[in-house]
Design an enzyme around this catalytic site. Structure first.
Site, PDB file in Angstrom:
ATOM      1  N   GLY A 189       0.820  -1.200   0.000  1.00 35.91           N
ATOM      2  CA  GLY A 189       0.000   0.000   0.000  1.00 35.91           C
ATOM      3  C   GLY A 189       0.856   1.253   0.000  1.00 35.91           C
ATOM      4  O   GLY A 189       2.066   1.214   0.254  1.00 35.91           O
ATOM      5  N   CYS A 190       0.217   2.377  -0.271  1.00 36.78           N
ATOM      6  CA  CYS A 190       0.956   3.632  -0.407  1.00 36.78           C
ATOM      7  C   CYS A 190       1.513   4.124   0.934  1.00 36.78           C
ATOM      8  O   CYS A 190       2.712   4.405   1.049  1.00 36.78           O
ATOM      9  CB  CYS A 190       0.075   4.696  -1.059  1.00 36.78           C
ATOM     10  SG  CYS A 190      -1.567   4.859  -0.324  1.00 36.78           S
TER      11      CYS A 190
END
Length: 340
Positions: free
Chosen positions: A145-146
């Protein structure tokens, strides 16, 4: 190599198109979505005219398997968990940009509030933070994920070297609005975002268990972390500001050495003397990291910035593709930060 994209109309899917258009070893052969089916992508998004004129198709696993050599899932959470099974059973390579294959089933259900993928499917996937995971020859990739990418790259060198008190970690992370995806919501309404700054999902963001799980691979005694997430009134970018206390007798030079050892040979991580800024990474696959120490409080502050749609999603996905295939890690990713 021929590839397909499922979830083409989302922000990450569109970024994949732009990257793959400049990739010398990849041909995009089909694009899939539930919206705008039958229309050319360049008609829906005129800025892609001459870049991608493929027609958007309904999802058809068998068609993808026949046409392509690998599929990217750039879908919202809860989609790939069901659609990926047919590909796994066919031993057909997947890079999943969603959170559906990053966590154990029970943890996923707790944090995402959705039905998880089957355990036998989850066990096939490799969580692939590009700078730390050997994915050569792997077939099923769970792209990080970011928020997790920015935070993990900031903390792993310090946790792995045993330089910080792990129970002191506080992360204050901020994201541009594209991190929330395209789904309409009150919180992403222009009048609520413009000239505003808001914290959301405090202590409950779904990337928290992902970060802790990753750090525990470097320190089995790693405890839970304090993690907050806020929306910035900008289109894209993530800034993770990490606070932690140094262990006794650890010097600032030890911190610098740990970052140098971890990233001197990594093409997409830039450790800087100055504190990083979002503008310096937007439009690129770079992660910029900087740090400062407060002698009075014994607190080390580490700042990590990325473009959430590139290093935090599509850029890292292509980086992982390159590593899977044994290609140059930077192929297709020579994007200079736009800065403005």
């Amino acid at each position: 190599m021929k590839v397909s994209i499922v979830g083409i109309t989302g922000y990450s899917g569109l970024e994949l198109v732009k990257i793959l258009n400049n990739h010398k070893k990849v041909e995009l052969v089909s694009i899939h979505a539930t919206k705008e089916v039958g229309r050319r992508l360049s008609d829906v998004y005129p800025y892609l005219a001459g870049v991608c004129d493929l027609k958007i198709e309904d999802f058809d696993a068998q068609e993808i398997i026949e046409k392509a050599d690998l599929v990217f899932f750039a879908t919202p959470s809860g989609v790939a968990s069901s659609l990926a099974e047919e590909f796994v059973q066919a031993d057909f390579p997947i890079i999943d940009l969603s959170g559906d294959h990053r966590l154990p089933a029970d943890v996923y259900q707790e944090w995402y509030k959705k039905s998880p993928a089957k355990k036998m499917i989850l066990n096939k996937f490799t969580y692939a933070l590009s700078e730390y995971t050997d994915v050569k020859g792997k077939k099923f990739i769970a792209n990080p994920g970011c928020y997790a990418t920015a935070t993990e790259l900031a903390l792993i060198p310090l946790v792995a070297a045993g330089l910080i008190e792990t129970d002191s970690i506080i992360v204050d992370a901020k994201s541009g609005l594209t991190g929330a995806g395209k789904a309409l919501s009150e919180s992403s309404h222009f009048v609520n975002v413009h000239d505003n700054y808001m914290t959301y999902k405090l202590n409950h963001h779904q990337h928290i268990p992902e970060i802790v799980q990753t750090l525990q691979a470097f320190d089995a005694d790693m405890p839970e972390i304090q993690f907050s997430t806020s929306l910035l009134p900008v289109n894209r970018g993530i800034m993770a500001t990490v606070y932690c206390k140094l262990k006794k007798d650890v010097a600032v030079s030890d911190i610098a050495s740990a970052f140098a050892k971890a990233y001197d040979d990594k093409p997409f991580v830039r450790v800087q003397e100055n504190l990083p800024e979002l503008h310096n990474v937007i439009g690129s696959n770079f992660t910029d990291i900087g740090f400062a120490y407060n002698e009075k409080t014994n607190v080390m502050t580490v700042i990590s910035v990325i473009d959430n749609l590139l290093k935090g999603a599509s850029g890292q996905a292509v980086q992982n593709l390159n590593l899977m295939q044994g290609w140059d890690e930077t192929e297709g990713l020579h994007m200079t930060p736009s800065y403005l």
